[in-house]
Design a protein around this motif. Sequence first.
Motif, PDB file in Angstrom:
ATOM      1  N   PRO A   1      33.875  31.774-105.778  1.00 24.95           N
ATOM      2  CA  PRO A   1      35.743  32.986-104.428  1.00 24.95           C
ATOM      3  C   PRO A   1      34.228  33.045-103.376  1.00 24.95           C
ATOM      4  CG  PRO A   1      34.531  34.576-106.344  1.00 24.95           C
ATOM      5  CD  PRO A   1      34.089  32.685-107.009  1.00 24.95           C
ATOM      6  N   GLY A   2      34.902  33.133-102.347  1.00 25.31           N
ATOM      7  CA  GLY A   2      34.150  33.130-100.933  1.00 25.31           C
ATOM      8  C   GLY A   2      33.330  31.770-100.349  1.00 25.31           C
ATOM      9  N   TRP A   3      32.696  30.852-101.812  1.00 24.33           N
ATOM     10  CA  TRP A   3      32.430  29.750-100.994  1.00 24.33           C
ATOM     11  C   TRP A   3      32.971  28.795-100.595  1.00 24.33           C
ATOM     12  CZ3 TRP A   3      26.290  28.390-102.489  1.00 24.33           C
ATOM     13  CH2 TRP A   3      26.201  29.555-102.925  1.00 24.33           C
ATOM     14  N   ASP A   4      34.741  28.388-100.660  1.00 24.54           N
ATOM     15  CA  ASP A   4      35.671  27.390-100.225  1.00 24.54           C
ATOM     16  C   ASP A   4      34.339  26.843 -98.618  1.00 24.54           C
ATOM     17  OD1 ASP A   4      36.818  25.391 -99.900  1.00 24.54           O
ATOM     18  OD2 ASP A   4      38.922  26.597 -99.053  1.00 24.54           O
ATOM     19  N   GLY A   5      34.526  26.080 -98.363  1.00 23.31           N
ATOM     20  CA  GLY A   5      34.557  25.654 -96.299  1.00 23.31           C
ATOM     21  C   GLY A   5      32.974  26.255 -96.206  1.00 23.31           C
ATOM     22  N   PHE A   6      31.982  27.030 -97.263  1.00 23.13           N
ATOM     23  CA  PHE A   6      30.647  27.466 -96.277  1.00 23.13           C
ATOM     24  C   PHE A   6      30.079  26.365 -96.169  1.00 23.13           C
ATOM     25  CE2 PHE A   6      27.544  29.930 -97.100  1.00 23.13           C
ATOM     26  CZ  PHE A   6      27.202  31.057 -95.861  1.00 23.13           C
ATOM     27  N   ASP A   7      28.999  26.662 -95.196  1.00 21.15           N
ATOM     28  CA  ASP A   7      28.335  26.216 -94.742  1.00 21.15           C
ATOM     29  C   ASP A   7      26.789  26.372 -94.941  1.00 21.15           C
ATOM     30  OD1 ASP A   7      26.432  24.041 -92.788  1.00 21.15           O
ATOM     31  OD2 ASP A   7      27.197  25.445 -91.160  1.00 21.15           O
ATOM     32  N   VAL A   8      26.617  26.056 -96.279  1.00 21.03           N
ATOM     33  CA  VAL A   8      25.542  26.108 -97.106  1.00 21.03           C
ATOM     34  C   VAL A   8      24.723  25.412 -96.671  1.00 21.03           C
ATOM     35  CG1 VAL A   8      24.551  24.995 -99.163  1.00 21.03           C
ATOM     36  CG2 VAL A   8      26.786  25.512 -99.134  1.00 21.03           C
ATOM     37  N   VAL A   9      24.472  24.346 -95.516  1.00 22.12           N
ATOM     38  CA  VAL A   9      23.082  23.990 -95.108  1.00 22.12           C
ATOM     39  C   VAL A   9      23.135  24.593 -93.889  1.00 22.12           C
ATOM     40  CG1 VAL A   9      22.845  21.795 -94.024  1.00 22.12           C
ATOM     41  CG2 VAL A   9      23.903  21.390 -96.059  1.00 22.12           C
ATOM     42  N   GLY A  10      23.548  25.144 -92.936  1.00 20.04           N
ATOM     43  CA  GLY A  10      23.277  25.501 -91.943  1.00 20.04           C
ATOM     44  C   GLY A  10      22.925  27.320 -91.807  1.00 20.04           C
ATOM     45  N   PHE A  11      23.785  27.665 -93.566  1.00 15.17           N
ATOM     46  CA  PHE A  11      22.592  28.938 -93.150  1.00 15.17           C
ATOM     47  C   PHE A  11      21.308  29.259 -93.941  1.00 15.17           C
ATOM     48  CE2 PHE A  11      21.566  32.436 -96.776  1.00 15.17           C
ATOM     49  CZ  PHE A  11      22.685  33.805 -96.143  1.00 15.17           C
ATOM     50  N   VAL A  12      21.151  27.632 -94.953  1.00 12.79           N
ATOM     51  CA  VAL A  12      19.078  27.425 -95.503  1.00 12.79           C
ATOM     52  C   VAL A  12      18.488  27.855 -94.250  1.00 12.79           C
ATOM     53  CG1 VAL A  12      18.240  26.642 -96.950  1.00 12.79           C
ATOM     54  CG2 VAL A  12      20.051  27.299 -98.230  1.00 12.79           C
ATOM     55  N   GLN A  13      19.563  26.431 -93.492  1.00 10.73           N
ATOM     56  CA  GLN A  13      18.600  25.498 -92.761  1.00 10.73           C
ATOM     57  C   GLN A  13      17.939  26.828 -91.567  1.00 10.73           C
ATOM     58  OE1 GLN A  13      20.113  21.930 -91.219  1.00 10.73           O
ATOM     59  NE2 GLN A  13      18.664  21.065 -92.460  1.00 10.73           N
ATOM     60  N   ARG A  14      19.083  27.821 -90.808  1.00  9.55           N
ATOM     61  CA  ARG A  14      18.040  28.783 -90.616  1.00  9.55           C
ATOM     62  C   ARG A  14      16.947  29.864 -90.814  1.00  9.55           C
ATOM     63  NH1 ARG A  14      24.011  30.293 -90.494  1.00  9.55           N
ATOM     64  NH2 ARG A  14      23.836  31.875 -91.402  1.00  9.55           N
ATOM     65  N   SER A  15      16.474  29.821 -91.833  1.00 15.05           N
ATOM     66  CA  SER A  15      14.988  30.347 -92.803  1.00 15.05           C
ATOM     67  C   SER A  15      14.432  29.079 -92.749  1.00 15.05           C
ATOM     68  CB  SER A  15      16.255  30.901 -93.770  1.00 15.05           C
ATOM     69  OG  SER A  15      16.682  31.823 -92.805  1.00 15.05           O
ATOM     70  N   LEU A  16      15.315  28.219 -93.270  1.00 11.48           N
ATOM     71  CA  LEU A  16      14.409  26.457 -93.813  1.00 11.48           C
ATOM     72  C   LEU A  16      14.603  25.464 -92.512  1.00 11.48           C
ATOM     73  CD1 LEU A  16      13.871  27.681 -97.413  1.00 11.48           C
ATOM     74  CD2 LEU A  16      12.330  27.620 -96.242  1.00 11.48           C
TER      75      LEU A  16
END
Length: 405
Positions: free
Chosen positions: A174-189
């Motif tokens: 729940p809450g993951w559908d379409g979430f920008d996983v790549v963008g979220f992680v790349q903001r820190s790494l």
Amino acid sequence: MTSPSSAPPAAPEAGGGLGRAGDLFQLLRDGRPWTRAELAMTTGLARSTVAGKVDLLLNSGLVVSVGEALSSGGRPPSRFAFHPQARTVLAVDVGASHVRVALTDLNGEVLAERCAQRTVAEGPEAVLGYVVDSARKLLADSKRPQSLLAGVGIGLPGPVEHATGRPVKPPIMPGWDGFDVVGFVQRSLPVPVLVDNDVNIMALGERAAFWPGVDDLLFIKVATGIGSGIISSGQLQRGADGTAGDLGHVRVARGAEVLCRCGNVGCLEALASGAAVARSLAAQGLEASTGADVVGLASHGNLAAIQALRQAGRDIGEVLATCVNLLNPSVIVIGGSVAAAGEHVMAGVREVVYHRSPPLATTNLRIVLSRAGERAAVMGASQLVSQHVLSPAGVEAALAAASAG
């Protein structure tokens, strides 16, 4: 996000396709020491051309000097080889109820790791926040600078759109559908971030570590859900939309009246997943709510649990028999938490597959338990990154960055 290859690139043909140092590097990925003369002889390139490319690779750190070869006269020639410790990879396994984060080298060797019992239902910000925090801690504890981090590989327990790394209508997330996983992680790494379905990367990890010479392999994960990673002709098969291998929602004969969480009836997952087997045992009065409970009961000799696991194996075998007929794999690997029950599940799988598949398809077929175990996913996540960054284009990018720096 650039799509990585699912297998190490083939060596370039002699005399062709070697215009860049990144192309020449593919010959060095076997790890054995080479001399410049040997490379020139293998590729057909001039020794001066080879020497220039090798110097670029040595300067990048991806190749390192490993001593001298025997000389037939004069100064002994230098030998050099791939240096997997030149960069690190962050490999992440997000499961239904756990998160494992590992720091590896470019060969997938685990250098350090953290694991926590966290549910994917906490949502992407909480789970990926833990991933980022763990990455920083692992890098700090290992005293390896973030500048040497080559990339991040992430496995998720649901469908993933491979081109973007975004989850697509995942049933238990729940809450993951379409979430920008790549963008979220790349903001820190700020490094390449590659995301795939967890069973796909488990297939990559198992094959790389234990079946490197096998080009046709199925990895079956039996846990909260059931899925498969398909490697055919040496390549991971994701299908047109990234949903290849979703065995959990194939209908099986025994489940005509059993409702699945997907809304259909008779799905394999509704009968043979860890949760489904636990529900059937709980209905008989046994204390079981998870697949781990079922495995625990079986390990203590509970006959009802043993019989239920064997029947789950038969149900899985019913679907796998069709897969064997269609794909003709040479190895089927059974993994996931329920695979800890070992031969109880395997007996049921083998019973049906060997009975229902033609002799030609099963003569050389091996059905085995996962040898990577709980580390299969992080091993595969590491492979996902290393195959990307060590591709000809990936190496060229690293060389360009080193020159700019």
